[in-house]
Write a protein that holds these residues in place. Sequence first.
Motif, short mmCIF file in Angstrom:
data_model
loop_
_atom_site.label_atom_id
_atom_site.label_comp_id
_atom_site.label_asym_id
_atom_site.label_seq_id
_atom_site.Cartn_x
_atom_site.Cartn_y
_atom_site.Cartn_z
N ARG A 60 -9.95 6.62 -3.30
CA ARG A 60 -8.93 5.67 -2.84
C ARG A 60 -8.85 4.46 -3.76
N ASP A 61 -9.94 4.12 -4.41
CA ASP A 61 -9.97 2.92 -5.25
C ASP A 61 -9.93 3.25 -6.74
N ARG A 68 -1.27 1.69 -7.84
CA ARG A 68 -1.60 1.88 -6.43
C ARG A 68 -0.32 2.19 -5.67
N GLY A 70 0.73 1.74 -1.79
CA GLY A 70 0.30 1.29 -0.48
C GLY A 70 -1.15 0.87 -0.51
N ASP A 71 -1.96 1.46 0.37
CA ASP A 71 -3.35 1.03 0.54
C ASP A 71 -4.33 1.75 -0.36
N ALA A 72 -3.88 2.64 -1.21
CA ALA A 72 -4.80 3.44 -2.03
C ALA A 72 -4.21 3.69 -3.41
N SER A 73 -5.03 4.23 -4.28
CA SER A 73 -4.58 4.52 -5.64
C SER A 73 -3.53 5.63 -5.64
N HIS A 77 -3.27 9.56 -3.60
CA HIS A 77 -2.12 10.16 -2.92
C HIS A 77 -1.70 11.47 -3.59
N ARG A 354 9.02 2.90 0.16
CA ARG A 354 7.66 3.21 -0.29
C ARG A 354 7.61 4.67 -0.72
N ALA A 378 -3.51 7.21 5.50
CA ALA A 378 -4.29 5.98 5.64
C ALA A 378 -5.64 6.35 6.25
N GLU A 381 -6.17 7.37 10.06
CA GLU A 381 -4.91 7.33 10.81
C GLU A 381 -4.78 8.48 11.80
#
Length: 395
Positions: A60-61, A68, A70-73, A77, A354, A378, A381
Motif C-alpha cells: 500500500r505504501d 498514489r 486515494g489512500d494507497a499506491s 491498486h 477518482r 480500502a 472496508e
Amino acid sequence: MDEGLRIDAPAAGHEPLPLDGLTVLDFSQFLAGPSCALRLADLGARVIKVERPNGGDSGRDLALAGQRFGDASALFHTINRNKESYAADLKDAGVRPRIEALIARADVLIHNFRPGIMERLGLGYEAVAALNPRIVYAGVSGYGTEGPWRDRPGQDLLLQALTGIARLSGDRDQAPTPAALPIVDMAAGTQLTQGVLALLVRRGVTGCGGRVDVSLLDAAIDLQLEPFTVFLNGGGAPERGAVRNANVYLAAPYGIYDTADGHIALAMMPVDRLGEVIGNERLAEWPANAWLGERDAIKAEIARHLVTGTTSEWLALLEAAGLWAGEVLDWPALVERPGFVAAEAIQTIGSGERVMRTTVSPIRIDGRRLRSPRPGPALGEGNGRIDAELDEDAR
C-alpha cells in the motif's frame, strides 16, 4: 458448485466466468502472491484480501514514482484491483474463530509468509486442511521450505542476482544487468496460478483439495530453462557478447542496433541473407560456419552499416524480404501505435473523478476481455459485510 461465500451474479448477456462462485483468501502481500490472486479474481473468483489492521499490505505504501491513488499506491491498486479487504490480527485469539470460519468456506488460500510462519500462526497446511479438506492451499516462498537458504529474504533483485539472470543481459564489459521489471515475482505468481487451477481441476474429479508451493528460486531457474539447459548439457558457461548482446548463445545478428534516427531489433536470420538485403557485401560473403565464433565481429559490421539509414528504411527492406526485424519503442510511442490500440490492453479503474488507468488481464475467455473497474480495497472496508455473512451462515 462448492458452497462458499456469496458473490455477485455475472453481468447480463455474459456466460459465467470460469471461477464464478469460488472464494479465495489472499494472505499475501507485495507482488508474487497478490498477482496470483489477481488472476483468479480476473477469472471470476471472489478474492478476500486478509490484511493486518495496522497498515495492511506493505505494498500500500510502495508508491513508484510517487504515484498514489486515494489512500494507497497506484501499484497496490494495480495488483489488488477487484478484491475485498478484511482486516484481522492473526495473532489475536479473539479473531481466530472468524478466520477459521472464512477458511472453512473458502476454496483457495494464498500466502507468502516465510517458511514456518503460517505454522506458528496455526494456519499451516495440515491445520487448514483439517478445517476444510477441499481447500487448495497455495504458498510462495523465496527459496523453498527446506535447505540452507530457506530463511533468506525473497526479493526479486536478489533472486535475479543469485540465479545468474543479471549476468545474461548487457554487454560483456558491463556490470551484471538485471531486468528492470519484477520478472521473478511475476513468474512465480503465474506458476502459482497454474498450480492452483490444476488442483481445482483435480478437486473437481476427486473431491479433495491439495497444496501447491512455488519458490522465487524455482521460478527464476525456470525463466532460464533454455540457456540453463544448454549449460547443463555441455554448452559451457554463458558468456555475454561484447557487441549488442541480446542472448548468450544465439548467433549474430540477434540484438538491437542504432540507426540514423533510432534503433532496430534483429532476430534470427542468415547473416549472408541480411547482407544481401541491406546491401553489405562483407556480410553477404561471411562464411556460414563462422556466424557464432565471430559473433562480435559480425555484429560490429552490422552496427557500422545500419547507422547509415533510418529505422523505417531498414524495416521496409527487411520486412519485404521476410526477415524478422522490429522497431524499438518507448511507452509514449507504443501507446500510439494502431496495433497497441487494437489490443485493448488498457482499462480504467475507479469512478467519478477518482480514476486511474492500468493494464488489463492478458486472458480472454470466450472472446471476452476480462475487465474489472473496481480498484484495490480500502483497508478493512469489507469487514462489516463479511462479518455479517459469517454471522448469517453461523445461524
